[in-house]
Design a protein around this motif. Structure first.
Motif, PDB file in Angstrom:
ATOM      1  N   THR A  68      -4.770 -37.112 -10.134  1.00 57.46           N
ATOM      2  CA  THR A  68      -5.061 -37.238  -8.704  1.00 57.46           C
ATOM      3  C   THR A  68      -5.320 -38.683  -8.301  1.00 57.46           C
ATOM      4  N   SER A  69      -5.635 -39.537  -9.275  1.00 58.75           N
ATOM      5  CA  SER A  69      -5.907 -40.949  -8.980  1.00 58.75           C
ATOM      6  C   SER A  69      -4.627 -41.761  -8.832  1.00 58.75           C
ATOM      7  N   PHE A  70      -3.480 -41.129  -8.993  1.00 61.10           N
ATOM      8  CA  PHE A  70      -2.207 -41.847  -8.921  1.00 61.10           C
ATOM      9  C   PHE A  70      -2.037 -42.546  -7.574  1.00 61.10           C
ATOM     10  N   LYS A  71      -1.781 -43.847  -7.644  1.00 61.25           N
ATOM     11  CA  LYS A  71      -1.462 -44.645  -6.466  1.00 61.25           C
ATOM     12  C   LYS A  71      -0.302 -45.558  -6.831  1.00 61.25           C
ATOM     13  N   ALA A  72       0.353 -46.119  -5.816  1.00 63.12           N
ATOM     14  CA  ALA A  72       1.585 -46.871  -6.082  1.00 63.12           C
ATOM     15  C   ALA A  72       1.666 -48.112  -5.220  1.00 63.12           C
ATOM     16  N   SER A  73       0.808 -49.082  -5.512  1.00 59.61           N
ATOM     17  CA  SER A  73       0.776 -50.309  -4.726  1.00 59.61           C
ATOM     18  C   SER A  73       1.515 -51.456  -5.405  1.00 59.61           C
ATOM     19  N   GLY A  74       2.153 -51.162  -6.548  1.00 58.95           N
ATOM     20  CA  GLY A  74       2.891 -52.194  -7.246  1.00 58.95           C
ATOM     21  C   GLY A  74       4.345 -52.235  -6.827  1.00 58.95           C
ATOM     22  N   VAL A  75       5.170 -52.863  -7.647  1.00 58.91           N
ATOM     23  CA  VAL A  75       6.582 -53.044  -7.330  1.00 58.91           C
ATOM     24  C   VAL A  75       7.293 -51.691  -7.224  1.00 58.91           C
ATOM     25  N   HIS A  76       8.081 -51.506  -6.171  1.00 58.51           N
ATOM     26  CA  HIS A  76       8.889 -50.296  -5.980  1.00 58.51           C
ATOM     27  C   HIS A  76       8.071 -49.012  -6.101  1.00 58.51           C
ATOM     28  N   ALA A  77       6.933 -49.008  -5.449  1.00 61.84           N
ATOM     29  CA  ALA A  77       6.075 -47.813  -5.395  1.00 61.84           C
ATOM     30  C   ALA A  77       5.632 -47.345  -6.775  1.00 61.84           C
ATOM     31  N   HIS A  78       5.272 -48.304  -7.640  1.00 61.78           N
ATOM     32  CA  HIS A  78       4.703 -48.003  -8.947  1.00 61.78           C
ATOM     33  C   HIS A  78       3.239 -48.449  -8.983  1.00 61.78           C
ATOM     34  N   PRO A  79       2.438 -47.878  -9.887  1.00 61.86           N
ATOM     35  CA  PRO A  79       1.024 -48.253  -9.942  1.00 61.86           C
ATOM     36  C   PRO A  79       0.816 -49.739 -10.266  1.00 61.86           C
ATOM     37  N   TYR A  80      -0.010 -50.397  -9.487  1.00 62.21           N
ATOM     38  CA  TYR A  80      -0.519 -51.719  -9.812  1.00 62.21           C
ATOM     39  C   TYR A  80      -1.444 -51.555 -11.022  1.00 62.21           C
ATOM     40  N   TYR A  81      -1.670 -52.625 -11.795  1.00 62.50           N
ATOM     41  CA  TYR A  81      -2.371 -52.444 -13.063  1.00 62.50           C
ATOM     42  C   TYR A  81      -3.798 -51.919 -12.888  1.00 62.50           C
ATOM     43  N   THR A  82      -4.461 -52.279 -11.773  1.00 63.76           N
ATOM     44  CA  THR A  82      -5.800 -51.730 -11.548  1.00 63.76           C
ATOM     45  C   THR A  82      -5.732 -50.227 -11.259  1.00 63.76           C
ATOM     46  N   GLU A  83      -4.669 -49.787 -10.608  1.00 66.07           N
ATOM     47  CA  GLU A  83      -4.473 -48.359 -10.347  1.00 66.07           C
ATOM     48  C   GLU A  83      -4.119 -47.628 -11.643  1.00 66.07           C
ATOM     49  N   ALA A  84      -3.359 -48.290 -12.524  1.00 70.69           N
ATOM     50  CA  ALA A  84      -3.061 -47.701 -13.831  1.00 70.69           C
ATOM     51  C   ALA A  84      -4.339 -47.506 -14.640  1.00 70.69           C
ATOM     52  N   GLU A  85      -5.265 -48.428 -14.504  1.00 69.15           N
ATOM     53  CA  GLU A  85      -6.544 -48.286 -15.218  1.00 69.15           C
ATOM     54  C   GLU A  85      -7.336 -47.101 -14.672  1.00 69.15           C
ATOM     55  N   GLU A  86      -7.285 -46.866 -13.380  1.00 63.63           N
ATOM     56  CA  GLU A  86      -7.949 -45.697 -12.803  1.00 63.63           C
ATOM     57  C   GLU A  86      -7.315 -44.408 -13.329  1.00 63.63           C
ATOM     58  N   MET A  87      -5.998 -44.395 -13.447  1.00 62.80           N
ATOM     59  CA  MET A  87      -5.317 -43.231 -14.016  1.00 62.80           C
ATOM     60  C   MET A  87      -5.768 -42.995 -15.462  1.00 62.80           C
TER      61      MET A  87
END
Length: 578
Positions: free
Chosen positions: A322-341
């Motif tokens: 549910t924590s998935f977000k996509a603020s990085g390149v081409h609607a992919h997780p930025y590294y801080t969002e990957a850490e939340e995942m």
């Protein structure tokens, strides 16, 4: 009941003085631990799956790795002493690359893994070196994970914030900072990552205007290979016995959803193929727990959950990140969002682990061994539960046909040695190996109990007898400051064995053993006495043993039938100079 312990007291008549000069140590990859999937060639090893690479221990201030092939500019990560922080290093050509520098004096470890995925360029290593005196493999982690996925698992464009405003490159893609990299470090686990951008279980992603179905080289097909299917990489099937994870994470479905035409109208086909893929994974790792992940939308999440439920197996688990977000390149997780995942996945896996021993920590994992054919050195290492300072383990190399519950010291044992367990439970041996590997097997024993998972565990009551070993030599020293000033060289060593039996209802037989080794650790000779009785009181014996001409040190063991012929291994060694 009186608590007893094994006590070993060695009385030394000799003081050894050592001096270590500055040296440079260079080694091939037999002296390192390989991480992730790889392909070993004659003069180098290919590392093309994300976060694959090497790890080694050295006693110096700096270390290097030799890049034997680099087809394009890409990046590697270097982490020293198991730090979460790594240095990201650009690699564009063959040659030595510094991966550790300006370290304090002492022993260090360095982990070198590829940061960019396989499509960004081919990578091979061949040698490592340091300014120290030795290089050796690190021990494998107790926990092992495998991650199977697509660009989310790779870490596609996770170092740049900007969605569609930028493009994915080797520079801005870092698997170390993907959710898979973060999760593995949260669990202090080794991780094999089998992932490639754009891939699905059965369908690969296509462009918005493309009407063709792209299913070639999907992850179900690539999963069996030691290299991703990229141009120039050696395509060879992976040996699944090489690495057996306790936990597997599968995060696939987004590209299947985006690869079906018209989009999203063939969920049944995905569902069937997803179940087949899960069966393939389970056939490789029947004891592993498999966590099937999905994002809230756009990845056939409902059908992933349905497949998990229909498997009707408690080792399959469904997780919506549910924590998935996509603020990085081409609607992919930025590294801080990957850490939340990763934090969310960590909690989900731990929830299961509260009720199920998913890490199989109730039993000791199989040790890892490396045999270097060139210099005939065998490395054996592993990890156990260390109870007290000074715990030790015994390594036995025995004839492969020897009965496991009644080993004969005289007829079955090819080599015997001891090592002290570190505070964290690690142990390791590095010994000369002159046997045919197909004719022998390894046993690791701690305090009268076999701890090697591959051989039947021998149960026995350890706290039953106390053994005192009192070893001296007939060596006389002058009053000089150097070991070269020895007046008389030793010719015999004396061992005094005392067995205190604390329970009146226990008796048995024992054999006193002295082993002699040369400077390299090669077993030269084993002296032992025939079995003698001990009963409710005490057995005591003093023996003198002749020292072989090339011997540099000796060790003492007590081999007792009370522990089904396993050696008691709490002892120390005596060193001497010939």
């Amino acid at each position: 009941m009186k608590r007893i312990r094994l006590a070993a007291l060695i009385i030394l008549s000799l003081v050894l003085v050592c001096a270590t000069a500055y040296a440079e140590c260079e080694a091939n990859l037999d002296s390192v631990r390989l991480l992730g999937r790889y392909v070993a060639l004659n003069d180098k090893i290919e590392f093309n799956w994300p976060m694959s690479g090497i790890e080694f221990e050295f006693d110096g201030k700096e270390a290097y790795v030799y890049v034997a092939r680099c087809s394009r500019t890409l990046y590697i990560n270097a982490s020293v002493d198991e730090s979460d922080v790594c240095e990201r290093i650009e690699v564009s050509k063959e040659g030595w690359v510094k991966v550790a520098d300006n370290l304090n004096e002492g022993v260090h470890t360095v982990k070198v893994t590829r940061s960019s995925e396989g499509y960004e360029g081919l990578l091979s290593f061949s040698h490592v070196k340091s300014d120290g005196t030795y290089i050796k493999p690190t021990l494998p982690k107790v926990r092992k994970m495998e991650f199977i996925g697509d660009s989310y698992t790779v870490g596609y464009g996770n170092l740049e914030y900007g969605k569609d405003t930028n493009k994915k490159t080797s520079y801005n893609t870092d698997t170390w900072r993907s959710y898979a990299g973060y999760t593995s470090r949260l669990f202090d686990a080794d991780a094999n990552i089998v992932a490639a951008s754009g891939k699905g279980v059965c369908m690969n992603v296509i462009g918005t205007s493309d009407t063709s179905i792209v299913s070639n080289s999907n992850m179900s097909q690539q999963y069996i290979y030691a290299n991703p299917n990229v141009s120039g990489a050696t395509l060879k099937e992976w040996n699944f016995d090489e690495y057996i994870p306790q936990v597997v994470v599968v995060f696939l479905g987004t590209n299947d959803y985006g690869g079906t035409n018209p989009r999203g109208n063939n969920p049944q086909y995905f569902y069937e193929q997803y179940k087949n893929f899960l069966k393939t994974i389970s056939s490789k790792y029947p004891d592993a727990h498999i966590f099937c992940c999905s994002k809230p939308q756009g990845s056939y999440g409902d059908y992933v959950e349905k497949a998990v439920l229909d498997m009707q197996n408690e080792k399959y688990h469904f997780v919506t990140l549910t924590s998935f977000k996509a603020s990085g390149v081409h609607a992919h997780p930025y590294y801080t969002e990957a850490e939340e995942m990763a934090n969310e996945l960590y909690e989900k896996i731990n929830e299961v682990a509260k009720n199920v021993d998913i890490w199989q920590e109730g039993s000791t994992l199989k040790e890892k061994s490396f045999l270097n054919i060139n210099d005939k050195k065998l490395y054996v290492g592993g990890m156990i539960d260390a109870n007290e300072d000074g715990d030790s383990v015994t390594l036995l190399i025995i004839d492969k046909d020897a009965p496991e519950d009644n080993i004969s010291l005289e007829n079955d044992v090819l080599h015997i040695d001891e090592a002290v367990v570190e505070e964290n439970g690690k142990y390791e041996f590095l010994i000369p190996f002159e046997f045919n590997a197909g004719d022998c097997k390894i046993m690791i024993n701690k305090n009268g109990k076999n701890i090697n998972q591959t051989i039947k565990e021998i149960n026995s009551v350890y706290d039953a007898v106390g053994v005192k070993l009192d070893i001296t030599s007939n060596l006389t020293l002058s009053h000089g400051d150097n070991v070269t000033d020895i007046a008389n060289t030793p010719t015999k060593v004396k061992a005094k064995f005392e067995i205190d039996n604390y329970f009146e209802n226990l008796s048995g037989k024992y054999t006193a053993v002295i082993t002699f080794y040369d400077a390299d650790g090669k077993l030269l000779n084993t002296h032992f006495d025939k079995e003698k009785e001990f009963n409710m009181d005490k057995a005591e014996e003093t023996l003198w043993y002749d020292i072989p001409s090339d011997a540099k040190y000796a060790k003492a063991f007590l081999w007792t039938t009370l522990y089904e012929s396993m050696p008691l291994c709490d002892f120390e060694s005596i060193s001497f100079v010939k």
